[in-house]
Design a protein around this motif. Structure first.
Motif, short mmCIF file in Angstrom:
data_model
loop_
_atom_site.label_atom_id
_atom_site.label_comp_id
_atom_site.label_asym_id
_atom_site.label_seq_id
_atom_site.Cartn_x
_atom_site.Cartn_y
_atom_site.Cartn_z
N PHE A 10 -5.16 -1.88 -5.10
CA PHE A 10 -5.20 -1.15 -3.84
C PHE A 10 -6.63 -1.02 -3.35
CE2 PHE A 10 -1.48 0.32 -6.13
CZ PHE A 10 -0.50 0.38 -5.16
N THR A 11 -6.80 -1.10 -2.03
CA THR A 11 -8.07 -0.77 -1.41
C THR A 11 -7.82 0.19 -0.26
OG1 THR A 11 -7.92 -2.75 0.00
CG2 THR A 11 -9.24 -2.93 -2.01
N ILE A 12 -8.81 1.03 0.01
CA ILE A 12 -8.72 2.01 1.10
C ILE A 12 -9.99 1.91 1.93
CG2 ILE A 12 -8.42 4.43 1.73
CD1 ILE A 12 -7.23 4.84 -1.10
N SER A 68 -12.45 5.06 -4.09
CA SER A 68 -11.97 5.21 -2.72
C SER A 68 -11.52 6.64 -2.44
CB SER A 68 -10.81 4.24 -2.47
OG SER A 68 -11.25 2.90 -2.51
N PHE A 69 -10.87 7.27 -3.41
CA PHE A 69 -10.45 8.66 -3.23
C PHE A 69 -11.66 9.57 -3.02
CE2 PHE A 69 -6.33 8.02 -5.90
CZ PHE A 69 -5.72 7.43 -4.81
N ASN A 70 -12.72 9.32 -3.78
CA ASN A 70 -13.94 10.12 -3.61
C ASN A 70 -14.49 9.97 -2.20
OD1 ASN A 70 -14.56 11.57 -6.02
ND2 ASN A 70 -15.05 9.66 -7.04
N ASN A 71 -14.46 8.75 -1.66
CA ASN A 71 -14.93 8.53 -0.29
C ASN A 71 -14.04 9.23 0.73
OD1 ASN A 71 -17.25 7.00 -0.85
ND2 ASN A 71 -16.04 5.13 -1.09
N CYS A 72 -12.74 9.24 0.46
CA CYS A 72 -11.81 9.95 1.35
C CYS A 72 -12.09 11.46 1.34
CB CYS A 72 -10.37 9.68 0.93
SG CYS A 72 -9.84 7.97 1.15
N THR A 125 -5.39 15.39 -7.17
CA THR A 125 -4.33 15.30 -8.18
C THR A 125 -4.11 13.87 -8.62
OG1 THR A 125 -3.18 17.24 -7.27
CG2 THR A 125 -1.88 15.74 -8.63
N ALA A 126 -4.04 12.95 -7.65
CA ALA A 126 -3.81 11.54 -7.97
C ALA A 126 -4.95 10.93 -8.78
CB ALA A 126 -3.60 10.75 -6.69
N MET A 127 -6.18 11.27 -8.45
CA MET A 127 -7.33 10.64 -9.11
C MET A 127 -7.53 11.15 -10.53
SD MET A 127 -10.50 12.32 -6.98
CE MET A 127 -11.78 11.43 -7.84
N TYR A 128 -6.95 12.30 -10.85
CA TYR A 128 -7.10 12.83 -12.20
C TYR A 128 -5.83 12.68 -13.03
CZ TYR A 128 -11.59 14.82 -10.84
OH TYR A 128 -12.89 14.97 -10.42
#
Length: 385
Positions: A300-302, A346-350, A331-334
Motif C-alpha cells: 500500500f502507498t498513501i 505514511s500514517f505518520n505523514n497523515c 490504532t492501525a499503525m500500532y
C-alpha cells in the motif's frame, strides 16, 4: 573509473542527503520537461527544445549531484525529504529515496562522478489522456478534465516521443524499471510502441499506475502482462459508491473485477495507492483493510493531496472528524500494520497533516462537482458537512 565499495557504502548508508535517482532515472512530464523524479521541484530542460544529452548535462543537475556527494540538503528534494519520518521506535521511512537507493545499489555507476548518467529507469508521464475526472486530479493530468474545462490535452509530441523511445530501446540493457503513469497509461499509444520493443527480461520491472477501467482485451494491458515482472499500482481512495464519486466516471464493480483478474497472474504484484484527502480520510483504514483482508494485498502507498487542490487537504476537516481519523490511524499503525514500514511512515505523514490548522473550506468545491456530475456530496459524506 568505478566507485570503490567503501565510497559506495558511505554514500548509500551514511550520507543523509544522498539519492541515486539523479544518476539513474529519466523522468518525463506531460509537457516534455525533465526532472530528477516525481518529487523533484526543478526542471532541467524540455525534450521538445533540447536533446537529451544536453538536458542531462545541465549545470543545475550537476550541482544537485555535487551537493549530495557533500551531504548537503538540496532544494530540489525538499518535498521528498519533508515526507521522511522515523516515528516512535521505527526505522526511518525514506519515502522515494529508500526505494531508489535499494533499486540502483547494484548498478555499475560511478556515483562520485557528477557527469555520469546511466539509464536505469524511466518514469513516463508523457500524456494526459485519461477517461476519468477524479476530484483530486487536475486538467494537466486528465484529458477528460481538460475537455470539461475547455483546456488543451497535454502530451509529448509524437515525433519527440518516438525519438525518445528509440533512445530507451538502444539503452535498454541497463534498464531496471519502466514506470508508466499519465493520464491513464493503458490509453496512451506511446506505451504500446515502447513495451512491444522492450525485451521481456526477468530483471526488468514494468510498473503501471492505473485506474483499472480498462477492458481485458486492451492491447497495452495485454502487452504489459507479457513481462515476467509487473506491478500494477491501482488508484483507489474509498469503497463502493464513495469510490465512484471520487473517481468520476469509474465503476466499482469493474475495478474489483480487474483486481481479481490481475490477481490470477503469478507475474503481477498489486499495489493499492490512495490519496489522503477530505473524502478518503475517515474511511482510509477500512479501505486498506478491505483490500488486505478480502484480496490479500499487502502493498500500500498513501499520497498527500496535491495538484493545486489545497482546500481538499485533511487539515481542513472538522476537528471532531480529525480526532476520529487520527485515532483510527494510530490504532492501525500500532496493531495490524505495525510491521508494514511503508504504511507506518505514511500514517505518520497523515497524522502530521491532521495536526495542521484549517486554512480553507472544501464545501464549495463539492457543490461545483455536484453541479457538473449530477451527484450529491452531502448524501454520501454527511459527516463532512
Amino acid at each position: 573509473m568505478t566507485i570503490s565499495p567503501k565510497s559506495k557504502f558511505q554514500l548509500f548508508k551514511n550520507n543523509k542527503n544522498f539519492c541515486s535517482a539523479p544518476w539513474n532515472l529519466l523522468y518525463v512530464w506531460v509537457d516534455g520537461s525533465i526532472k530528477t523524479c516525481t518529487s523533484g521541484s526543478e526542471n532541467f530542460g524540455n525534450i521538445h527544445y533540447s536533446d537529451l544529452q544536453t538536458i542531462l548535462s545541465n549545470p543545475q543537475l550537476t550541482e544537485i549531484k555535487s551537493n549530495m556527494l557533500s551531504d548537503l540538503s538540496v532544494d530540489n528534494c525538499s518535498r521528498c525529504i519533508s515526507l521522511e519520518n522515523s516515528g516512535d521506535g521505527y526505522k526511518t521511512y525514506g519515502f522515494l529515496r529508500n526505494m531508489y537507493n535499494e533499486q540502483f545499489l547494484s548498478q555499475k555507476v560511478d556515483y562520485t562522478d557528477v557527469d555520469e548518467f546511466t539509464l536505469s529507469a524511466v518514469d513516463l508521464h508523457w500524456s494526459s489522456i485519461c477517461d476519468l475526472k477524479c476530484v483530486t486530479c487536475w486538467a494537466t493530468q486528465s484529458s477528460s478534465l481538460a475537455q470539461e474545462q475547455g483546456l488543451p490535452t497535454q502530451h509529448v509530441k509524437t515525433e519527440i516521443a518516438l525519438k525518445l523511445i528509440d533512445t530507451i530501446i538502444k539503452k535498454q540493457s541497463t534498464l531496471k524499471e519502466v514506470y508508466l503513469s499519465g493520464g491513464e497509461p493503458t490509453l496512451i499509444k506511446y506505451n504500446l510502441n515502447l513495451l512491444s520493443r522492450l525485451e521481456k527480461r526477468q530483471d526488468l520491472l514494468i510498473r503501471v499506475n492505473s485506474n483499472l477501467m480498462w477492458n481485458k482485451d486492451n492491447s497495452i494491458v495485454k502487452e504489459i502482462l507479457k513481462f515476467p515482472n509487473v506491478m500494477f499500482t491501482c488508484s483507489v481512495d474509498n469503497l463502493g459508491s464513495k469510490f465512484e464519486y471520487i473517481r468520476r466516471g469509474a465503476n466499482w464493480q469493474k475495478f474489483i473485477e480487474n483486481i481479481v483478474f490481475l490477481s490470477s497472474f503469478s507475474n503481477v504484484e498489486i499495489r493499492i495507492n490512495s490519496v489522503f484527502f477530505v473524502l478518503s480520510a475517515l474511511d482510509l483504514i477500512e479501505t486498506i483493510d478491505y483490500f488486505h483482508n478480502e484480496h490479500e494485498i499487502k502493498n500500500f502507498t498513501i499520497n498527500q493531496c496535491s495538484m493545486g487542490h489545497t482546500y481538499l487537504r485533511c487539515r481542513n476537516l472538522p476537528d471532531n472528524i480529525k480526532d476520529l481519523v487520527r485515532k483510527n490511524l494510530q490504532t492501525a499503525m500500532y496493531t495490524q500494520y505495525v510491521n508494514n514500514l511503508n504504511l507506518v511512515g505514511s500514517f505518520n505523514n497523515c497524522i502530521e497533516e491532521l495536526n495542521q490548522l484549517r486554512t480553507e473550506n472544501y464545501l464549495e468545491y463539492f457543490d461545483h462537482i455536484d453541479s457538473l456530475a449530477g451527484t450529491t456530496f452531502k448524501s454520501l459524506f454527511p459527516d463532512l458537512i
